[in-house]
Design a protein around this motif. Structure first.
Motif, short mmCIF file in Angstrom:
data_model
loop_
_atom_site.label_atom_id
_atom_site.label_comp_id
_atom_site.label_asym_id
_atom_site.label_seq_id
_atom_site.Cartn_x
_atom_site.Cartn_y
_atom_site.Cartn_z
N GLU A 1 -2.03 -3.02 1.91
CA GLU A 1 -0.57 -3.13 1.73
C GLU A 1 -0.22 -4.49 1.13
N ARG B 1 -1.19 7.49 3.54
CA ARG B 1 -1.12 6.99 2.17
C ARG B 1 -2.20 5.94 1.96
N ARG C 1 3.82 10.34 -5.10
CA ARG C 1 4.30 10.58 -3.75
C ARG C 1 3.20 11.18 -2.86
N THR D 1 3.49 -2.46 -2.90
CA THR D 1 3.01 -1.13 -2.55
C THR D 1 4.13 -0.09 -2.55
N ASP D 2 5.26 -0.40 -1.93
CA ASP D 2 6.36 0.56 -1.88
C ASP D 2 6.90 0.89 -3.27
N ASP E 1 -0.79 3.25 -4.78
CA ASP E 1 0.58 2.79 -5.02
C ASP E 1 0.58 1.46 -5.77
N SER F 1 12.54 0.26 -9.25
CA SER F 1 11.80 0.86 -8.13
C SER F 1 12.62 0.86 -6.84
N THR G 1 5.74 4.13 -5.37
CA THR G 1 6.22 5.50 -5.17
C THR G 1 7.31 5.87 -6.17
#
Length: 373
Positions: free
Chosen positions: A276, A18, A370, A280-281, A23, A331, A284
């Motif tokens: 990162e 990734r 994704r 960042t997470d 992201d 999120s 998705t």
């Protein structure tokens, strides 16, 4: 005796890695969407709110379209890809439009279910579907980006092309989607990475200057922008006559706004962290934030919690922070787990059995959030 040499062992395919940049970009873009919707009711009376609103609307949806285009593939679609248009776009659209019809009936007493007129944020889902369908044809042409720009500028001269199935808006922002696709082909992001690795502080300085310059232009002429209703031009929805402009040169205004959006989006992307980060997470889950945030803001707007009577700078800042919190909350893994059946439905019963397997799990959404490049 013949000695048979065994073939060399095959190396397993390298796992996809990734890219945190995308992201980060997705989450920041969708957060700008939530902020724009959150402060919309304040702009009638608050110049500060209108400044923030115009600053955001000049580029936030173009940026989203560019990201979606970047992760799109122009080849002729196979059965699985065509199936995904139905499962990722059309089915969620019908589900969400049905829910919106019920909510508006309960809150406002509206008794109309019109699948051709998307409610609030749902227009972008249909636009993505249109982009997916026409990209293989655009890819056959020599100058697809130029054609997309001509279409965007030209459609504004036709009052009969309206918001039915989001057609006017889809054509209006088509250049940004095509630009994203071409940017992938041209390797622009990879070139920027090389510049940044070699010390791109001066590029970031220019990006900051561009965004601050736009903010200064908006703030310094806010009464002019209010008088001409500039915000409606950023919707890429109404015809020029519908915007109150009958002159032949109205298309040049849209052309200028397209150029402005590209410059601002480029500056915005330059400032996005490439590594990162704590956001960042969240990148998705952009489609969850995009489709669900309106159900939080809608009752607040209808009950008067968000209204044009609250015009203080403190209230504006509070709303911005609240919108950021909404984006983070939507999120979360819990939200994805609860709402996955309506945001990412997998209606296997809808399809005939095919050799390519119409319902292979790919865990992507229409914006590519994704995917791993």
């Amino acid at each position: 005796m013949t000695v048979v040499t065994p073939p060399p062992p095959t190396r397993p395919a390298a796992p996809k890695v990734r890219v945190p940049f995308w992201d980060n970009a997705r989450f920041l873009c969708v957060t700008l969407v939530v902020i724009g919707h959150g402060i919309q009711r304040l702009i009638a009376e608050s110049d500060n709110a209108l400044i923030v609103y115009l600053f955001i609307y000049a580029f936030h949806m173009p940026a989203f379209a560019i990201i979606s285009g970047y992760f799109s593939r122009p080849g002729a679609p196979n059965n699985r890809q065509m199936t995904k248009v139905i499962t990722d776009i059309l089915v969620p659209y019908v589900i969400m439009e049905t829910i919106w019809t019920f909510v508006q009936f309960v809150v406002e007493g509206k008794q109309q279910f019109n699948i051709t007129q998307p409610s609030w944020t749902l227009w972008f889902l249909l636009a993505l579907g249109i982009f997916r369908l026409i990209l293989p044809y655009l890819a056959l042409l020599k100058f697809p980006l130029l054609i997309a720009v001509i279409a965007s500028v030209g459609v504004g001269y036709f009052g009969n092309v309206d918001s039915t199935f989001s057609l006017s808006r889809a054509i209006g922002i088509l250049p940004f989607f095509v630009l994203g696709w071409k940017a992938n082909e041209w390797g622009i992001v990879d070139r920027w990475r090389r510049v940044a690795d070699g010390g791109g502080w001066w590029v970031r300085g220019v990006a900051v200057a561009v965004l601050l310059g736009w903010l200064a232009v908006v703030a310094g002429n806010i009464q002019v922008w209010r008088a001409i209703d500039l915000r409606f031009w950023f919707f890429y929805d109404d015809s020029y006559s519908g915007l109150g402009e009958e002159e032949w040169w109205a298309g040049l205004v849209r052309l200028g706004l397209i150029a402005l959006a590209v410059v601002l989006t480029a500056a915005f992307f330059v400032l996005i962290p490439r590594g990162e980060t704590w956001i960042t997470d969240f990148g998705t889950s952009t489609m969850y934030v995009y489709l669900l945030h309106s159900f939080i803001l809608y009752p607040l707007r209808e009950t008067g919690v968000i209204s044009d009577e609250r015009t203080s700078a403190v209230w504006l800042l509070s709303m911005i922070l609240a919108c950021i919190a909404i984006s983070i909350a939507l999120s979360s893994p819990l939200v994805r787990r609860v709402f996955r059946p309506i945001i990412e439905p997998k209606p296997r019963w809808l399809f005939v059995k095919q050799k390519e397997g119409p319902m292979r799990e790919t865990r992507t959404d229409p914006t590519g959030s994704r995917r791993s490049r």
